[in-house]
Motif scaffolding. Structure first.
Motif, PDB file in Angstrom:
ATOM      1  N   GLU A 230      50.365  60.588  48.744  1.00  0.00           N
ATOM      2  CA  GLU A 230      51.548  60.124  49.487  1.00  0.00           C
ATOM      3  C   GLU A 230      52.456  59.271  48.610  1.00  0.00           C
ATOM      4  O   GLU A 230      53.684  59.371  48.678  1.00  0.00           O
ATOM      5  N   GLU A 231      51.839  58.443  47.757  1.00  0.00           N
ATOM      6  CA  GLU A 231      52.629  57.587  46.867  1.00  0.00           C
ATOM      7  C   GLU A 231      53.390  58.421  45.833  1.00  0.00           C
ATOM      8  O   GLU A 231      54.593  58.206  45.604  1.00  0.00           O
ATOM      9  N   VAL A 232      52.714  59.382  45.199  1.00  0.00           N
ATOM     10  CA  VAL A 232      53.365  60.232  44.196  1.00  0.00           C
ATOM     11  C   VAL A 232      54.441  61.094  44.853  1.00  0.00           C
ATOM     12  O   VAL A 232      55.525  61.298  44.288  1.00  0.00           O
TER      13      VAL A 232
ATOM     14  N   GLN B  49      57.467  59.022  45.349  1.00  0.00           N
ATOM     15  CA  GLN B  49      58.162  58.832  44.072  1.00  0.00           C
ATOM     16  C   GLN B  49      58.945  60.080  43.684  1.00  0.00           C
ATOM     17  O   GLN B  49      60.074  60.002  43.194  1.00  0.00           O
ATOM     18  N   LYS B  50      58.350  61.249  43.927  1.00  0.00           N
ATOM     19  CA  LYS B  50      59.030  62.502  43.606  1.00  0.00           C
ATOM     20  C   LYS B  50      60.285  62.668  44.458  1.00  0.00           C
ATOM     21  O   LYS B  50      61.345  63.067  43.964  1.00  0.00           O
ATOM     22  N   ARG B  51      60.182  62.364  45.749  1.00  0.00           N
ATOM     23  CA  ARG B  51      61.341  62.495  46.640  1.00  0.00           C
ATOM     24  C   ARG B  51      62.467  61.557  46.228  1.00  0.00           C
ATOM     25  O   ARG B  51      63.644  61.936  46.239  1.00  0.00           O
ATOM     26  N   ALA B  52      62.105  60.328  45.855  1.00  0.00           N
ATOM     27  CA  ALA B  52      63.113  59.366  45.419  1.00  0.00           C
ATOM     28  C   ALA B  52      63.774  59.835  44.130  1.00  0.00           C
ATOM     29  O   ALA B  52      65.000  59.751  43.967  1.00  0.00           O
ATOM     30  N   ALA B  53      62.961  60.349  43.209  1.00  0.00           N
ATOM     31  CA  ALA B  53      63.502  60.841  41.936  1.00  0.00           C
ATOM     32  C   ALA B  53      64.398  62.053  42.160  1.00  0.00           C
ATOM     33  O   ALA B  53      65.447  62.184  41.529  1.00  0.00           O
TER      34      ALA B  53
END
Length: 464
Positions: free
Chosen positions: A414-416, A419-423
């Motif tokens: 969920e954390e990664v 991060q991917k969605r934000a990036a």
């Protein structure tokens, strides 16, 4: 420039679903065509087991939806062919990956295989008809081939490549899904255009360029050529207006005269219409005074747009523009690299999580197998569970340190993913900024007449 075609892949008679998937993916990933697999990339799947993963997703789809339609589409293929000499295989693969990602919106697993066995570098992109959630299928919407072509053109523009001019819906082109395949004459006309773009000094030079593109030349009263796979020679006079020997002679003479004349008007570009304008080439091709007048007005508009852009962005020097374009490009590359790293980690977590669950589910069977004294009969009855247990256990040996729990892996996933969605959200904006600055820089370069060594000189002048 990239020509695209969207192809639906169905089951073949007398073949299983897995065999059909393997036939398509194995051809695409042929090591003899992809530099020993170096030019194969993938999203949400492993190229080594892509056909099995596609098959499993379809079984999950049937369980979730209860649907099992006959004659269903098992996958889709995008063929993306680039103009010879315009792009490297590595860049072509990256563009193919970007095309597939944006066309499927990241909802379908896919592989991108770049073939280098022909004069033109081309991609074979195969994506699963079943989505990653295994609850929906890709919908081949009306005019999807045209939408794909436009997307490919846009990505080519973003990467500084030429594009295919827009075609009317009724046009018999090779770039739209469902239309006829290109003929040998179509290919010859395209290759003649490529040869002409290299500014041959005479007709013999043009023939030499065609020879380098793989054509056999037959001289006589009427010169003819034969390309790869052709049985008969094709005469230039049979190619139609603009491609006869006389027409080509006139074109070559016009280009040579134009090159010798002093160039008074620089080139400009207007990406809103997917056009590259070169005034001198237009005059040489004999488009007429009306077209020339329109081109001049067009170029004046581009000058005004570039000046307005400078004002809106508060740019006072060429160095500032160059820096912003470079910064945007660097940030784009960094985000692209980060997103790929996140995707890789998400895949690793999914595989490890699956192995832990498999290990737990098959542990009791494997214990009974050991207690049976590794009985052959017991192994034959529970072969799948035992092999799955061993494979899961072997995968744990690659992990250093403590084996994480499923709960910990879920939390990391969920954390990664966050991060991917934000990036990716920033990636879209940065890509837009990069495109804007690169187009502006291109236009400013042309307006100032900057190219090659002149760029360094102009840069020094603006930084003094």
């Amino acid at each position: 420039m990239a020509a695209t075609r969207l192809i639906t892949l169905h089951m073949n008679k007398g073949r299983t679903l897995l065999q059909c998937l393997q036939d398509r993916t194995n051809y695409a990933m042929n090591p003899d065509k992809t530099e020993n697999g170096e030019l194969v990339t993938a999203y949400a799947c492993d190229p080594k087991s892509v056909s099995q993963e596609f098959l499993l997703s379809k079984r999950d789809y049937e369980q979730k939806t209860g649907k099992k339609p006959k004659g269903d589409v098992i996958a889709y293929q995008i063929r993306q062919s680039f103009k010879p000499g315009e792009v490297s295989p590595e860049v072509a693969n990256r563009i193919g990956y970007e095309t597939a990602m944006r066309f499927t919106k990241g909802d379908h697993a896919f592989i991108v295989s770049t073939h280098t066995d022909r004069a033109h570098v081309h991609n074979h992109i195969i994506y699963n008809s079943t989505n990653l959630s295994c609850d929906k299928k890709f919908k081949d919407f009306w005019l999807s081939g045209i939408a794909l072509g436009r997307l490919s053109n846009l990505i080519c523009l973003e990467n500084g490549l030429s594009v295919i001019a827009p075609q009317p819906f009724h046009s018999k082109t090779t770039y739209i899904h469902g239309e006829r395949k290109p003929t040998f004459r179509d290919g010859l006309r395209e290759n003649i255009d490529i040869a002409l773009s290299k500014k041959p000094k005479n007709f013999d030079d043009l023939l030499m360029e065609l020879s380098s593109l793989g054509y056999e030349i037959k001289r006589g009263k009427h010169i003819a050529v034969r390309g790869k796979g052709q049985q008969r020679f094709i005469r230039f006079r049979s190619l139609g207006r603009g491609y006869t020997e006389d027409d080509l002679q006139k074109k070559i003479e016009g280009v040579v005269k134009g090159a010798e004349a002093k160039k008074k008007t620089p080139d400009y570009r207007d990406d809103s219409f997917d056009l590259l304008l070169n005034l001198q080439d237009i005059i040489a091709k004999g488009k007429g005074p009306g077209y020339e007048t329109w081109a001049k007005k067009f170029n004046v508009k581009n000058v005004m747009k570039a000046i307005l852009f400078f004002q809106e962005q508060g740019l006072r020097s060429y160095a500032e523009l160059e820096k912003r374009a470079g910064d945007a490009s660097e940030r784009f590359d960094k985000l692209s690299s980060d997103i790929k790293a996140y995707e890789k980690r998400l895949k690793e977590i999914s595989e490890l999580r699956g192995n832990i669950i498999t290990y737990s589910k098959t542990k009791q069977i494997y214990t009974q197998y050991r207690q049976s004294g590794y009985s052959k009969k017991f192994f034959a009855e529970h072969k799948d569970e035992i092999m799955a247990h061993k494979a899961a256990k072997d995968s744990f040996n690659k992990i250093t340190g403590r084996l994480p729990s499923v709960k910990e892996l879920n939390a990391e996933y969920e954390e990664v993913l966050s991060q991917k969605r934000a990036a990716y959200a920033e990636y879209k904006q940065v890509k837009k900024d990069m495109q804007t600055y690169q187009v502006a820089k291109y236009d400013i370069d042309k307006i100032l007449g900057i190219d090659g060594q002149q760029k360094e000189t102009k840069h020094q002048e603006h930084t003094r």
